[in-house]
Design a protein around this motif. Structure first.
Motif, PDB file in Angstrom:
ATOM      1  N   TYR A 224       0.822  -1.203   0.000  1.00 38.04           N
ATOM      2  CA  TYR A 224       0.000   0.000   0.000  1.00 38.04           C
ATOM      3  C   TYR A 224       0.861   1.260   0.000  1.00 38.04           C
ATOM      4  N   ILE A 235      -8.444   1.300  -4.827  1.00 37.89           N
ATOM      5  CA  ILE A 235      -8.196  -0.149  -4.897  1.00 37.89           C
ATOM      6  C   ILE A 235      -8.496  -0.813  -3.561  1.00 37.89           C
ATOM      7  N   TYR A 236      -8.047  -0.173  -2.477  1.00 38.57           N
ATOM      8  CA  TYR A 236      -8.264  -0.745  -1.146  1.00 38.57           C
ATOM      9  C   TYR A 236      -9.753  -0.885  -0.844  1.00 38.57           C
ATOM     10  N   LEU A 239     -11.241  -3.755  -2.903  1.00 42.87           N
ATOM     11  CA  LEU A 239     -10.833  -5.047  -2.344  1.00 42.87           C
ATOM     12  C   LEU A 239     -11.657  -5.384  -1.110  1.00 42.87           C
ATOM     13  N   ARG A 240     -11.870  -4.402  -0.238  1.00 45.49           N
ATOM     14  CA  ARG A 240     -12.638  -4.640   0.978  1.00 45.49           C
ATOM     15  C   ARG A 240     -14.106  -4.870   0.689  1.00 45.49           C
ATOM     16  N   ILE A 243     -14.228  -7.837  -3.127  1.00 43.78           N
ATOM     17  CA  ILE A 243     -13.499  -9.090  -2.925  1.00 43.78           C
ATOM     18  C   ILE A 243     -13.663  -9.588  -1.488  1.00 43.78           C
TER      19      ILE A 243
END
Length: 289
Positions: A224, A235-236, A239-240, A243
């Motif tokens: 990160y 992106i973070y 993802l959380r 995904i």
């Protein structure tokens, strides 16, 4: 008596009663270190027969280490808990059963933190279980000297995991939550500057313990931290929320994951960008004059 509990407070009258009520069955000594509350925090602590001390606040790490160095703690075990957290009855029972029987090589226990936001348990997005070292042998644990994301580090021995949870549920509302995270962003910036100026070593990454906190610190610094500003916040969050199945936490989860996983991270990057931009301007202006 096996255990002493340390609670750092500042204007925690809305949270502290529930926290203290959850600790009653532990039969523990409770030490409250207040940093100048203007509400009823100190009165609540005194009525609950806590040992109350005052110490001016600089950051969490220094406040906790002051407590470890100065409070008259005589029990073999110490526990740290925040005022907006509480111990589940199952964890209280487990602690009373486990601590007296712990082998000498175990010097610390990790506990799962279960976060509630707007009354809802945030179970997804990689947020549960979050393992934290919260119980350790007296004299063997210190807090990392960091402005943000500080953890207890043991000087020797091994850690084990307890089965039951700590509940994190702040009662102060969304406005307080966003104000708090704005302050956190300032601490993140201070930590970044401190590491760059002093070449500060990372105590947690240097330990032998293969903990979740150590793994997350490595990812934050090496993946990160090396990603482009602003893009990494997008992106973070994806993802959380996608995904990591954060969308399963409902509307409250959407608010939480967006604010904590995107808005807060974006805000930190914006302050980094502002700092770097101001530095460039300060270099250019003398040349123009």
């Amino acid at each position: 008596m096996q255990l002493s509990v340390i609670i750092l407070t500042y204007n925690e009258s809305l949270n502290l009663p529930k926290c203290l009520a959850s600790l009653k069955s532990l039969d523990a000594e409770i030490f409250v270190v207040d940093s100048g509350s203007s509400d009823e925090t100190v009165e609540i602590a005194n009525k609950a027969n806590c040992h109350v001390s005052y110490h001016p606040f600089e950051n969490q790490a220094k406040q906790l280490n002051w407590a470890l160095q100065n409070l008259p703690i005589k029990t073999p075990w110490i526990m740290r808990i925040d005022a907006d957290e509480c111990v589940t009855p199952e964890l209280a029972t487990e602690l009373k059963q486990v601590l007296p029987k712990t082998s000498t090589q175990i010097t610390g226990y990790q506990v799962k933190r279960r976060v509630f936001f707007m009354g809802r348990w945030i179970r997804h997005g990689g947020y549960y279980p979050t393992w934290l070292l919260r119980v350790w042998r007296n004299g063997l644990g210190t807090c990392e000297q960091l402005w943000m994301d500080e953890h207890i580090v043991l000087s020797e021995g091994e850690t084990a995991k307890l089965k039951h949870d700590i509940i994190d549920e702040n009662q102060k509302g969304l406005s307080f939550w966003t104000d708090k995270h704005n302050r956190y962003s300032e601490r993140e910036l201070k930590q970044l500057l401190t590491q760059e100026i002093t070449l500060q070593q990372d105590t947690l990454l240097e330990t032998d313990a293969n903990s979740q906190a150590k793994q997350r610190r490595w990812v934050k610094k090496n993946l990160y931290g090396r990603s482009p500003l602003f893009l990494r916040a997008f992106i973070y969050f994806l993802l959380r929320y996608l995904i990591g199945l954060g969308f399963l936490d409902g509307m409250e989860g959407l608010i939480f994951h967006f604010l904590q996983g995107f808005w807060y991270r974006f805000l930190v990057d914006a302050k980094i960008y502002e700092m770097e931009r101001n530095q460039k301007v300060s270099i250019i202006l003398p040349k123009l004059s």
